[in-house]
Design an enzyme around this catalytic site. Sequence first.
Site, PDB file in Angstrom:
ATOM      1  N   THR B   1       0.843  -1.200   0.000  1.00 36.05           N
ATOM      2  CA  THR B   1       0.000   0.000   0.000  1.00 36.05           C
ATOM      3  C   THR B   1       0.875   1.245   0.000  1.00 36.05           C
ATOM      4  O   THR B   1       1.933   1.258   0.625  1.00 36.05           O
ATOM      5  CB  THR B   1      -0.901   0.024   1.250  1.00 36.05           C
ATOM      6  N   ARG B  29     -12.235  -9.177  -2.853  1.00 38.76           N
ATOM      7  CA  ARG B  29     -12.047  -8.537  -1.551  1.00 38.76           C
ATOM      8  C   ARG B  29     -11.643  -7.069  -1.750  1.00 38.76           C
ATOM      9  O   ARG B  29     -10.758  -6.764  -2.554  1.00 38.76           O
ATOM     10  CB  ARG B  29     -10.967  -9.284  -0.762  1.00 38.76           C
ATOM     11  N   VAL B  30     -12.303  -6.186  -1.031  1.00 40.83           N
ATOM     12  CA  VAL B  30     -11.947  -4.767  -1.075  1.00 40.83           C
ATOM     13  C   VAL B  30     -11.327  -4.407   0.272  1.00 40.83           C
ATOM     14  O   VAL B  30     -11.859  -4.779   1.329  1.00 40.83           O
ATOM     15  CB  VAL B  30     -13.181  -3.887  -1.351  1.00 40.83           C
ATOM     16  N   GLY B  31     -10.197  -3.721   0.234  1.00 42.78           N
ATOM     17  CA  GLY B  31      -9.489  -3.381   1.468  1.00 42.78           C
ATOM     18  C   GLY B  31      -9.708  -1.943   1.907  1.00 42.78           C
ATOM     19  O   GLY B  31     -10.525  -1.209   1.334  1.00 42.78           O
ATOM     20  N   THR B  52      -1.865   2.006   6.567  1.00 36.96           N
ATOM     21  CA  THR B  52      -1.409   0.798   5.882  1.00 36.96           C
ATOM     22  C   THR B  52      -1.365  -0.324   6.910  1.00 36.96           C
ATOM     23  O   THR B  52      -1.339  -0.077   8.111  1.00 36.96           O
ATOM     24  CB  THR B  52      -0.020   1.002   5.241  1.00 36.96           C
ATOM     25  N   GLY B  53      -1.359  -1.553   6.409  1.00 37.93           N
ATOM     26  CA  GLY B  53      -1.302  -2.681   7.329  1.00 37.93           C
ATOM     27  C   GLY B  53      -2.475  -3.618   7.132  1.00 37.93           C
ATOM     28  O   GLY B  53      -2.989  -3.755   6.015  1.00 37.93           O
ATOM     29  N   HIS B  54      -2.914  -4.240   8.216  1.00 39.54           N
ATOM     30  CA  HIS B  54      -3.975  -5.246   8.142  1.00 39.54           C
ATOM     31  C   HIS B  54      -5.312  -4.552   7.862  1.00 39.54           C
ATOM     32  O   HIS B  54      -5.899  -3.912   8.736  1.00 39.54           O
ATOM     33  CB  HIS B  54      -4.013  -6.025   9.464  1.00 39.54           C
ATOM     34  N   GLY B  55      -5.777  -4.685   6.627  1.00 42.04           N
ATOM     35  CA  GLY B  55      -6.916  -3.901   6.160  1.00 42.04           C
ATOM     36  C   GLY B  55      -8.182  -4.113   6.960  1.00 42.04           C
ATOM     37  O   GLY B  55      -8.918  -3.155   7.238  1.00 42.04           O
TER      38      GLY B  55
END
Lengths: 158, 144
Positions: B1, B29-31, B52-55
Amino acid sequence: MDPVIIAHGGIEFRHSGSSTSRKQVALNNAVVQGYAAICNGKPSVEAVEMTISILEDDQHFNAGYGSVFNADGEVELDAGMMNGTTLKVGSVGAIKDVDHPITLAKYVMELTEHSLLVGKGARKFAAGLKVPKLFRGSLANFHLQSRDRWDTGTPESC
Amino acid sequence: TVGVVAIDAEGRCTAGSSSGGGSGKMAGRVGSSAIAGAGFYADSSIGGCVATGHGESIMQSCLCFNLVDQMSLQAKSGQLAMLAVKNVVEAATRRFKKSVGIVALDCDGEFGVAFSAPRMPWAYCRRGKLRFGAESGENYVKDV
């Protein structure tokens, strides 16, 4: 006020040596170009779009041409933008075969009354604009390193 | 990201984010990079941020809206964006046990950076100086 810009290149779980250094250099260069744009009178919307487009073109980042693959071996991209003055938002989700998803997100924000477009509707919207489109699957074929990083196990997030 | 926040000479703040998502994610999948308030948020009267990171953790915690809201409260008590960013990242990491990172600007142009992963390259440019780093505590400066 003084123009100002900040960016990140995504979190990393390990130091990958020279590639990490190149990523920092690329990020610094993109931010300096974005900073120059706002110092030359560009509005922040344009500076953000330009800076992210530079990063999307760089295969070191997980965005645009550097994106990882999904479970089906395809590249699906997300992007979003918010104008803090109008509070308008534009986003695209799971979009394929678009050169710069951030540009499409900006157009959703500026040209529609909606906030998020996905799937067939997003592709149709892109087709009506001057957004560079790619041949089907070209992002997936672009970067061999993405194949090396392709994790076909179920990720924690799914 | 990747994510960017900028404020121009007119004081207009914009935040943007773009991502390929997690490797091996389910198709469709949408983040968080597409979700306002989660992966990005901007309000020119307060500031803006990108995450950013674990969506899924970022979406479940409305991380960026939460941060801008915190910055609004902290500005009244004279605290900087940096403190708000650290508090929000620590709270999200503690609650969801996943790594996240944020960069933010407040409406005065002061910046905040925090992340709970080993590294997150970041860069900030103002008044002809570039500040950057990737690991905890790094804050290099050079002229541009």
